[in-house]
Design a protein around this motif. Structure first.
Motif, mmCIF file in Angstrom:
data_model
loop_
_atom_site.group_PDB
_atom_site.id
_atom_site.type_symbol
_atom_site.label_atom_id
_atom_site.label_comp_id
_atom_site.label_asym_id
_atom_site.label_seq_id
_atom_site.Cartn_x
_atom_site.Cartn_y
_atom_site.Cartn_z
ATOM 1 N N ALA A 21 0.668 -1.179 -0.051
ATOM 2 C CA ALA A 21 0.099 -0.045 0.175
ATOM 3 C C ALA A 21 0.824 1.284 -0.054
ATOM 4 C CB ALA A 21 -0.972 0.171 1.016
ATOM 5 N N LEU A 22 1.716 1.306 0.940
ATOM 6 C CA LEU A 22 2.754 2.481 0.953
ATOM 7 C C LEU A 22 3.565 2.625 -0.346
ATOM 8 C CD1 LEU A 22 4.302 1.954 4.569
ATOM 9 C CD2 LEU A 22 2.871 3.985 3.703
ATOM 10 N N ALA A 23 3.944 1.528 -1.070
ATOM 11 C CA ALA A 23 4.576 1.540 -2.248
ATOM 12 C C ALA A 23 3.875 2.151 -3.155
ATOM 13 C CB ALA A 23 5.348 0.105 -2.711
ATOM 14 N N GLY A 24 2.527 1.482 -3.232
ATOM 15 C CA GLY A 24 1.698 1.908 -4.359
ATOM 16 C C GLY A 24 1.284 3.432 -4.558
ATOM 17 N N VAL A 25 1.645 4.017 -3.210
ATOM 18 C CA VAL A 25 1.153 5.494 -3.145
ATOM 19 C C VAL A 25 2.428 6.352 -3.634
ATOM 20 C CG1 VAL A 25 0.659 7.262 -1.485
ATOM 21 C CG2 VAL A 25 -0.517 5.348 -1.795
ATOM 22 N N PHE A 26 3.749 6.024 -2.709
ATOM 23 C CA PHE A 26 4.659 6.749 -2.845
ATOM 24 C C PHE A 26 5.525 6.600 -3.912
ATOM 25 C CE2 PHE A 26 3.715 6.946 1.632
ATOM 26 C CZ PHE A 26 3.866 8.256 1.813
ATOM 27 N N ILE A 27 5.847 5.695 -5.001
ATOM 28 C CA ILE A 27 6.504 5.410 -6.163
ATOM 29 C C ILE A 27 5.719 6.372 -6.980
ATOM 30 C CG2 ILE A 27 7.256 3.852 -7.740
ATOM 31 C CD1 ILE A 27 7.514 1.447 -5.698
ATOM 32 N N PRO A 28 4.463 5.969 -7.339
ATOM 33 C CA PRO A 28 4.170 6.982 -8.359
ATOM 34 C C PRO A 28 3.799 8.487 -7.788
ATOM 35 C CG PRO A 28 2.096 5.692 -7.590
ATOM 36 C CD PRO A 28 3.541 5.127 -6.844
ATOM 37 N N LEU A 66 12.286 6.475 -3.794
ATOM 38 C CA LEU A 66 13.391 5.706 -2.866
ATOM 39 C C LEU A 66 12.551 4.775 -1.564
ATOM 40 C CD1 LEU A 66 16.620 7.579 -2.853
ATOM 41 C CD2 LEU A 66 16.069 5.617 -4.348
ATOM 42 N N ALA A 67 11.747 5.599 -0.861
ATOM 43 C CA ALA A 67 11.182 5.032 0.060
ATOM 44 C C ALA A 67 10.108 4.051 -0.421
ATOM 45 C CB ALA A 67 10.425 5.835 1.209
ATOM 46 N N GLY A 68 9.399 4.357 -1.274
ATOM 47 C CA GLY A 68 8.386 3.416 -1.857
ATOM 48 C C GLY A 68 9.061 1.974 -2.322
ATOM 49 N N ILE A 69 10.123 2.290 -3.014
ATOM 50 C CA ILE A 69 10.950 1.064 -3.564
ATOM 51 C C ILE A 69 11.334 0.418 -2.372
ATOM 52 C CG2 ILE A 69 12.790 0.413 -4.739
ATOM 53 C CD1 ILE A 69 12.319 2.861 -6.823
ATOM 54 N N MET A 70 11.957 0.898 -1.476
ATOM 55 C CA MET A 70 12.225 0.048 -0.200
ATOM 56 C C MET A 70 11.087 -0.638 0.357
ATOM 57 S SD MET A 70 14.861 3.010 1.219
ATOM 58 C CE MET A 70 15.527 2.106 2.588
ATOM 59 N N PHE A 71 10.130 -0.158 0.587
ATOM 60 C CA PHE A 71 8.698 -0.609 1.034
ATOM 61 C C PHE A 71 8.502 -1.689 0.251
ATOM 62 C CE2 PHE A 71 7.425 3.562 3.067
ATOM 63 C CZ PHE A 71 8.036 3.159 4.356
ATOM 64 N N MET A 72 8.534 -1.607 -0.975
ATOM 65 C CA MET A 72 8.030 -2.597 -2.037
ATOM 66 C C MET A 72 8.776 -3.922 -1.855
ATOM 67 S SD MET A 72 7.586 -2.524 -6.181
ATOM 68 C CE MET A 72 9.091 -2.099 -6.381
ATOM 69 N N ILE A 73 10.290 -3.932 -1.643
ATOM 70 C CA ILE A 73 11.011 -5.215 -1.784
ATOM 71 C C ILE A 73 11.176 -5.466 -0.326
ATOM 72 C CG2 ILE A 73 12.167 -4.641 -4.003
ATOM 73 C CD1 ILE A 73 14.371 -3.670 -2.298
ATOM 74 N N GLY A 74 10.757 -4.631 0.717
ATOM 75 C CA GLY A 74 11.004 -5.039 2.141
ATOM 76 C C GLY A 74 12.237 -4.847 2.366
ATOM 77 N N TYR A 75 12.956 -3.645 2.247
ATOM 78 C CA TYR A 75 14.604 -3.534 2.520
ATOM 79 C C TYR A 75 14.757 -2.319 3.479
ATOM 80 C CZ TYR A 75 19.547 -2.306 2.406
ATOM 81 O OH TYR A 75 20.760 -1.954 2.492
ATOM 82 N N ALA A 76 15.079 -2.414 4.583
ATOM 83 C CA ALA A 76 15.236 -1.401 5.601
ATOM 84 C C ALA A 76 13.828 -0.408 5.538
ATOM 85 C CB ALA A 76 16.452 -0.284 5.181
ATOM 86 N N SER A 77 12.842 -0.982 5.823
ATOM 87 C CA SER A 77 11.673 -0.366 5.949
ATOM 88 C C SER A 77 11.509 0.442 7.050
ATOM 89 C CB SER A 77 10.131 -1.374 5.857
ATOM 90 O OG SER A 77 10.236 -2.158 4.615
#
Length: 167
Positions: A21-28, A66-77
């Protein structure tokens, strides 16, 4: 079995849904702050009253992506959540408090809406609030079981937990 509440990447099993959900908002949204800077990035920040909009427009866009991508892959969330929490608090203060008050507030401008006040504030804040709560969840729980973090840290945590349990 003793586990640290701070370092337990496998505990938040369903965190993947909050991460997506976070990635789906913050990346775009971050991408649009960069590609449509005049209406969603620096140009919008000028209208709101954000200081140094030429800097903060692209800066916020890059951080969101960057944060959205990190959330998406679950890296350093947890680390990614910190700037997102700050961004969401600033968004609420700068764009939604004027709606609550029905007038310009501090350095921030009121945008034109059909109505103002508490109900309009709660309506306009719903996405900001959901993203803020999601980011706080990520800060407190971490990336969860299905994440890059869980794969990278699982062996170390398993050994540490076995030692803590006296095995």
């Amino acid at each position: 079995m003793k586990r640290s509440w701070w370092f337990s990447p496998g505990e938040a099993t369903w965190a993947i849904f909050v991460r997506l959900a976070l990635a789906g908002v913050f990346i775009p949204e971050g991408l649009q702050k960069l590609t449509h800077a005049d209406i969603l990035g620096a140009g919008r920040f000028v209208k709101i009253g954000i200081p140094w909009p030429e800097f903060f427009g692209p800066f916020v866009g890059v951080i969101e992506m960057l944060a959205g991508i990190m959330f998406m892959i679950g890296y350093a969330s947890r680390a990614a959540a910190v700037p997102i929490i700050v961004i969401m608090i600033v968004a609420i203060i700068s764009t939604k408090i004027p709606i609550l008050l029905g007038r310009n507030w501090w350095i921030f401008s009121l945008r034109h809406l059909d109505r103002y006040g508490f109900l309009s504030f709660t309506h306009e804040t719903r996405t900001d609030w959901a993203m803020l709560m999601g980011a706080i969840f990520m800060l407190l729980s971490g990336s969860g079981r299905w994440s890059f973090d869980a794969r990278a840290w699982r062996p170390k945590f398993s050994q540490r937990n076995a030692l803590a349990d006296g095995e």
